[in-house]
Design a protein around this motif. Structure first.
Motif, short mmCIF file in Angstrom:
data_model
loop_
_atom_site.label_atom_id
_atom_site.label_comp_id
_atom_site.label_asym_id
_atom_site.label_seq_id
_atom_site.Cartn_x
_atom_site.Cartn_y
_atom_site.Cartn_z
N ASN A 117 -4.01 10.35 -4.48
CA ASN A 117 -3.26 11.59 -4.36
C ASN A 117 -1.75 11.38 -4.24
O ASN A 117 -1.02 12.33 -4.01
N VAL A 118 -1.29 10.14 -4.39
CA VAL A 118 0.14 9.86 -4.27
C VAL A 118 0.85 10.28 -5.55
O VAL A 118 0.37 9.99 -6.65
N CYS A 159 6.97 9.67 0.57
CA CYS A 159 6.25 8.44 0.20
C CYS A 159 6.22 7.49 1.40
O CYS A 159 7.22 7.32 2.08
N ARG A 197 -1.48 -1.16 -4.07
CA ARG A 197 -2.64 -0.29 -3.88
C ARG A 197 -2.09 1.11 -3.65
O ARG A 197 -1.45 1.37 -2.64
N GLY A 198 -2.33 1.98 -4.61
CA GLY A 198 -1.83 3.35 -4.51
C GLY A 198 -2.95 4.33 -4.27
O GLY A 198 -3.99 4.26 -4.93
N ASP A 199 -2.74 5.23 -3.34
CA ASP A 199 -3.72 6.28 -3.06
C ASP A 199 -3.82 7.18 -4.29
O ASP A 199 -2.85 7.37 -5.03
N ARG A 221 4.99 -0.28 7.87
CA ARG A 221 5.69 0.66 7.00
C ARG A 221 7.14 0.23 6.82
O ARG A 221 7.81 -0.17 7.77
N SER A 265 1.01 5.44 0.17
CA SER A 265 0.31 6.68 0.47
C SER A 265 1.35 7.77 0.69
O SER A 265 2.54 7.54 0.62
N THR A 266 0.86 8.94 0.97
CA THR A 266 1.74 10.07 1.26
C THR A 266 1.75 10.30 2.76
O THR A 266 0.70 10.41 3.38
N SER A 311 0.86 -1.18 0.00
CA SER A 311 0.00 0.00 0.00
C SER A 311 0.90 1.22 0.00
O SER A 311 1.86 1.29 0.76
#
Length: 161
Positions: A125-126, A76, A121-123, A84, A69-70, A67
């Motif tokens: 807004n990334v 990143c 899985r990328g957000d 994480r 996200s920012t 996954s």
């Protein structure tokens, strides 16, 4: 344009006729140019695209779920399952996972060897650099299949026939 004045008639009105020959010539030239240029612009490669909005994901326990996200500081944030990981730790875990899976299936000599996949899985807004870096790292670690997991559109899946 041409204009006739007088002549045999007794009227003093000038006679004016528009010469349409140059206008027709220009229009014919433009028509020929468009007829030649349009097929050049419209050349495409004939393709038959699949009538599928998405393919259902085959979730296997050996697949890796990432996954992206920012983080609040703008960097990143990559998560291996729910923990994480940094860039180097991501590569180390990916290499270790691949080696363990190959050993579990009997080594590289096994003709039925099925390598695990990486599902990302990328957000929304990334930044693309975050996702691209994760793809590059997973491919460099040896994962041949790296795919994206997306939210299906309303209405459900369309199954291939």
């Amino acid at each position: 344009m041409s204009m006739s004045v007088g002549g045999d008639s007794t009227e003093d009105k000038p006679l004016s006729d528009i010469n349409t020959t140059p206008l027709v010539d220009v229009m014919l030239v433009l028509l020929i140019i468009f007829l030649i240029a349009i097929p050049v612009v419209l050349q495409t490669v004939p393709l038959k695209l699949p009538a599928v909005r998405f393919d259902p994901t085959q979730t296997k326990p050996e697949n890796v779920s990432l996954s992206i996200s920012t983080a609040p500081d703008g960097t990143c944030a990559v998560y291996w399952n729910t923990s994480r990981v940094g860039h180097q730790e991501l590569e180390d875990r990916a290499v270790a996972k691949l080696k363990a899976e190959i050993a579990r299936q009997g080594g590289v000599g096994n003709p039925a060897l099925e390598l695990p996949e990486a599902h990302i899985r990328g957000d929304v807004n990334v930044p693309w650099q975050c996702v691209g870096g994760a793809i590059y790292t997973m491919q460099r670690a040896g994962f041949a299949k790296v795919g994206f997991i997306s939210e299906p559109p309303p209405g459900g899946a369309v199954v291939r026939t």
